[in-house]
Design an enzyme around this catalytic site. Structure first.
Site, PDB file in Angstrom:
ATOM      1  N   GLY A 245       8.032  16.840   2.170  1.00  0.00           N
ATOM      2  CA  GLY A 245       6.821  16.412   1.485  1.00  0.00           C
ATOM      3  C   GLY A 245       5.559  16.505   2.300  1.00  0.00           C
ATOM      4  O   GLY A 245       4.760  17.422   2.140  1.00  0.00           O
TER       5      GLY A 245
ATOM      6  N   GLU B 165      13.745   8.542  -5.131  1.00  0.00           N
ATOM      7  CA  GLU B 165      13.957   7.871  -3.844  1.00  0.00           C
ATOM      8  C   GLU B 165      13.632   6.397  -4.029  1.00  0.00           C
ATOM      9  O   GLU B 165      12.583   6.056  -4.593  1.00  0.00           O
ATOM     10  CB  GLU B 165      12.989   8.494  -2.843  1.00  0.00           C
TER      11      GLU B 165
ATOM     12  N   ARG C 189       7.926   3.107  -4.282  1.00  0.00           N
ATOM     13  CA  ARG C 189       8.028   2.006  -3.315  1.00  0.00           C
ATOM     14  C   ARG C 189       7.737   0.684  -3.989  1.00  0.00           C
ATOM     15  O   ARG C 189       7.028   0.630  -5.002  1.00  0.00           O
ATOM     16  CB  ARG C 189       7.047   2.231  -2.156  1.00  0.00           C
TER      17      ARG C 189
ATOM     18  N   GLU D  58      21.775  12.083   3.127  1.00  0.00           N
ATOM     19  CA  GLU D  58      20.623  12.847   3.610  1.00  0.00           C
ATOM     20  C   GLU D  58      20.399  12.424   5.053  1.00  0.00           C
ATOM     21  O   GLU D  58      20.204  11.233   5.339  1.00  0.00           O
ATOM     22  CB  GLU D  58      19.385  12.568   2.756  1.00  0.00           C
TER      23      GLU D  58
ATOM     24  N   ARG E 179      -8.799   7.012  -4.586  1.00  0.00           N
ATOM     25  CA  ARG E 179      -9.995   6.801  -5.396  1.00  0.00           C
ATOM     26  C   ARG E 179      -9.720   6.018  -6.680  1.00  0.00           C
ATOM     27  O   ARG E 179     -10.619   5.806  -7.487  1.00  0.00           O
ATOM     28  CB  ARG E 179     -10.621   8.162  -5.754  1.00  0.00           C
TER      29      ARG E 179
ATOM     30  N   THR F 132       5.863   5.045   6.801  1.00  0.00           N
ATOM     31  CA  THR F 132       6.780   5.920   6.089  1.00  0.00           C
ATOM     32  C   THR F 132       8.190   5.394   6.332  1.00  0.00           C
ATOM     33  O   THR F 132       8.349   4.364   6.981  1.00  0.00           O
ATOM     34  CB  THR F 132       6.611   7.384   6.556  1.00  0.00           C
ATOM     35  N   THR F 133       9.206   6.078   5.797  1.00  0.00           N
ATOM     36  CA  THR F 133      10.569   5.592   5.943  1.00  0.00           C
ATOM     37  C   THR F 133      11.026   5.779   7.389  1.00  0.00           C
ATOM     38  O   THR F 133      11.341   6.889   7.811  1.00  0.00           O
ATOM     39  CB  THR F 133      11.502   6.340   4.971  1.00  0.00           C
TER      40      THR F 133
ATOM     41  N   ARG G 286       2.507   2.114  -3.426  1.00  0.00           N
ATOM     42  CA  ARG G 286       1.341   2.628  -2.700  1.00  0.00           C
ATOM     43  C   ARG G 286       1.028   4.084  -3.054  1.00  0.00           C
ATOM     44  O   ARG G 286      -0.080   4.539  -2.870  1.00  0.00           O
ATOM     45  CB  ARG G 286       1.541   2.486  -1.187  1.00  0.00           C
ATOM     46  N   HIS G 287       2.023   4.838  -3.521  1.00  0.00           N
ATOM     47  CA  HIS G 287       1.699   6.203  -4.000  1.00  0.00           C
ATOM     48  C   HIS G 287       2.234   6.417  -5.419  1.00  0.00           C
ATOM     49  O   HIS G 287       1.499   6.272  -6.378  1.00  0.00           O
ATOM     50  CB  HIS G 287       2.105   7.302  -2.999  1.00  0.00           C
TER      51      HIS G 287
ATOM     52  N   HIS H  62      12.716  14.633   6.329  1.00  0.00           N
ATOM     53  CA  HIS H  62      11.727  13.814   7.031  1.00  0.00           C
ATOM     54  C   HIS H  62      11.077  14.577   8.182  1.00  0.00           C
ATOM     55  O   HIS H  62      11.747  15.005   9.109  1.00  0.00           O
ATOM     56  CB  HIS H  62      12.283  12.486   7.557  1.00  0.00           C
ATOM     57  N   GLY H  63       9.760  14.729   8.041  1.00  0.00           N
ATOM     58  CA  GLY H  63       8.956  15.305   9.114  1.00  0.00           C
ATOM     59  C   GLY H  63       9.079  16.817   9.282  1.00  0.00           C
ATOM     60  O   GLY H  63       8.592  17.363  10.276  1.00  0.00           O
TER      61      GLY H  63
ATOM     62  N   ASP I 171       4.994  12.654  -3.244  1.00  0.00           N
ATOM     63  CA  ASP I 171       4.396  11.321  -3.039  1.00  0.00           C
ATOM     64  C   ASP I 171       2.932  11.376  -2.614  1.00  0.00           C
ATOM     65  O   ASP I 171       2.104  10.588  -3.069  1.00  0.00           O
ATOM     66  CB  ASP I 171       5.126  10.552  -1.926  1.00  0.00           C
ATOM     67  N   HIS I 172       2.642  12.304  -1.696  1.00  0.00           N
ATOM     68  CA  HIS I 172       1.311  12.231  -1.085  1.00  0.00           C
ATOM     69  C   HIS I 172       0.216  12.880  -1.925  1.00  0.00           C
ATOM     70  O   HIS I 172      -0.963  12.745  -1.604  1.00  0.00           O
ATOM     71  CB  HIS I 172       1.368  12.736   0.355  1.00  0.00           C
TER      72      HIS I 172
ATOM     73  N   ASN J  71       8.822  16.805  -2.165  1.00  0.00           N
ATOM     74  CA  ASN J  71       8.416  15.412  -2.344  1.00  0.00           C
ATOM     75  C   ASN J  71       6.901  15.379  -2.602  1.00  0.00           C
ATOM     76  O   ASN J  71       6.114  15.834  -1.759  1.00  0.00           O
ATOM     77  CB  ASN J  71       8.782  14.628  -1.070  1.00  0.00           C
TER      78      ASN J  71
ATOM     79  N   HIS K 125       9.226   8.886  -4.413  1.00  0.00           N
ATOM     80  CA  HIS K 125       9.668   7.580  -3.900  1.00  0.00           C
ATOM     81  C   HIS K 125       8.837   6.492  -4.561  1.00  0.00           C
ATOM     82  O   HIS K 125       7.635   6.380  -4.304  1.00  0.00           O
ATOM     83  CB  HIS K 125       9.477   7.576  -2.374  1.00  0.00           C
TER      84      HIS K 125
HETATM   85  N1  PXP Z   1      13.688  12.412   2.449  1.00  0.00           N
HETATM   86  C1  PXP Z   1      13.549  11.074   2.445  1.00  0.00           C
HETATM   87  C2  PXP Z   1      14.758  10.258   2.137  1.00  0.00           C
HETATM   88  C3  PXP Z   1      12.307  10.460   2.712  1.00  0.00           C
HETATM   89  O1  PXP Z   1      12.195   9.121   2.736  1.00  0.00           O
HETATM   90  C4  PXP Z   1      11.190  11.285   2.920  1.00  0.00           C
HETATM   91  C5  PXP Z   1       9.851  10.647   3.126  1.00  0.00           C
HETATM   92  O2  PXP Z   1       9.440  10.032   1.951  1.00  0.00           O
HETATM   93  C6  PXP Z   1      11.379  12.671   2.903  1.00  0.00           C
HETATM   94  C7  PXP Z   1      12.640  13.208   2.687  1.00  0.00           C
HETATM   95  C8  PXP Z   1      10.244  13.601   3.108  1.00  0.00           C
HETATM   96  O3  PXP Z   1       9.698  13.430   4.378  1.00  0.00           O
HETATM   97  P1  PXP Z   1       8.320  14.119   4.729  1.00  0.00           P
HETATM   98  O4  PXP Z   1       7.318  13.604   3.745  1.00  0.00           O
HETATM   99  O5  PXP Z   1       8.074  13.694   6.123  1.00  0.00           O
HETATM  100  O6  PXP Z   1       8.536  15.614   4.588  1.00  0.00           O
END
Ligand code: PXP
Length: 250
Positions: A219, A73, A48, A154, A21, A103-104, A52-53, A197-198, A12-13, A10, A46
């Site tokens: 991510g 996503e 959103r 998931e 910036r 976050t989600t 935001r990202h 996630h996480g 996103d970040h 992922n 994702h």
């Molecule tokens: N899967 C889903 C469905 C998510 O919403 C996210 C967070 O955007 C992730 C995976 C990845 O989570 P993390 O960024 O905490 O690794």
């Protein structure tokens, strides 16, 4: 022999840092290409509601420029379904979305939210997009997901990963068992089971021991780790962690 779990990255970040910036660097598409070179099996992004990202143009460029499956996503809204149908990613993962959350937080309400989730599942599936539902690891949500006709779920691993991060051993054991049980039930219902996630290297290795989980989407930790070791090395280390876990699957 069990197959290796797929690793979805992922990005996103990378966009979060770019947007801090307001310019064009760092480019999330460049990160996606590098992650694929380093061993990612797919890319997740994702879009959103508040952008935001990831932005609309990032999603379009990802679809055009990457050689591996794109996992879009998204919230189950008309706007997002319309964009997904125009983008035609390999997969769409439906997630809950609250404007004020960081976050989600938590899985999709597949029981109470049936009325707005069901049409999104149908429209995406009819277009040939593989749909997954991001849910809490519990049986009610799994059965509701199967009833909605989603081929993939998931499992939200956030509670487990948070408990590990805070040294809450008893809670972590309980949460891990919930995920293990949910993975088994999901597979029994004919669902393909993913997790995310996480996740960090350590929780990734532990979760990869659950043989029913065929894909991980990761991510935030990986992108953070990239600050210290570089993105390629960060992806490579996660790949190795998942493989090490899967070698001890039980
Ligand atoms: N899967 C889903 C469905 C998510 O919403 C996210 C967070 O955007 C992730 C995976 C990845 O989570 P993390 O960024 O905490 O690794």
């Amino acid at each position: 022999m069990l197959s290796r779990p797929r690793l979805g990255i992922n990005i996103d970040h990378v966009a979060t840092v770019r947007n801090a910036r307001g310019g064009v660097a760092p480019d999330p598409v460049r990160a996606a290409l590098l992650a694929i070179e380093a061993g990612a099996d797919g890319i997740t992004a994702h879009l959103r509601e508040d952008r935001r990202h990831i932005r609309d143009d990032d999603m379009a460029r990802l679809k055009r420029e990457i050689s591996k499956p794109l996992n879009f996503e998204m919230a189950a809204t008309d706007e997002m379904v319309r964009i997904a149908l125009a983008t035609m990613p390999h997969a769409a993962c439906l997630v809950p979305e609250k404007r004020e959350e960081r976050t989600t937080e938590g899985g999709l309400d597949v029981v109470g939210g049936h009325a707005h989730v069901a049409p999104a599942v149908t429209r995406l599936r009819e277009a040939g997009i593989r749909v997954s539902l991001f849910i809490e690891p519990d049986e009610v949500a799994l059965r509701a997901s199967a009833a909605l006709g989603a081929p993939v779920v998931e499992l939200h691993t956030g509670s487990y990963c948070d408990a590990v991060a805070h040294g809450e051993t008893a809670k972590a054991d309980r949460e891990l068992e919930r995920i293990r049980t949910a993975a088994r039930i999901g597979t029994g219902l004919g669902l393909e089971v993913h997790a995310g996630h996480g996740i960090d290297f350590s929780t990734g290795e532990t979760l990869a021991r659950i043989p029913e989980i065929v894909e991980f989407n990761i991510g935030h930790f990986l992108i953070g780790e990239a600050i210290f070791v570089g993105l390629s090395e960060s992806v490579r280390l996660m790949r190795a962690a998942l493989d090490a876990g899967r070698a001890h699957a039980a």
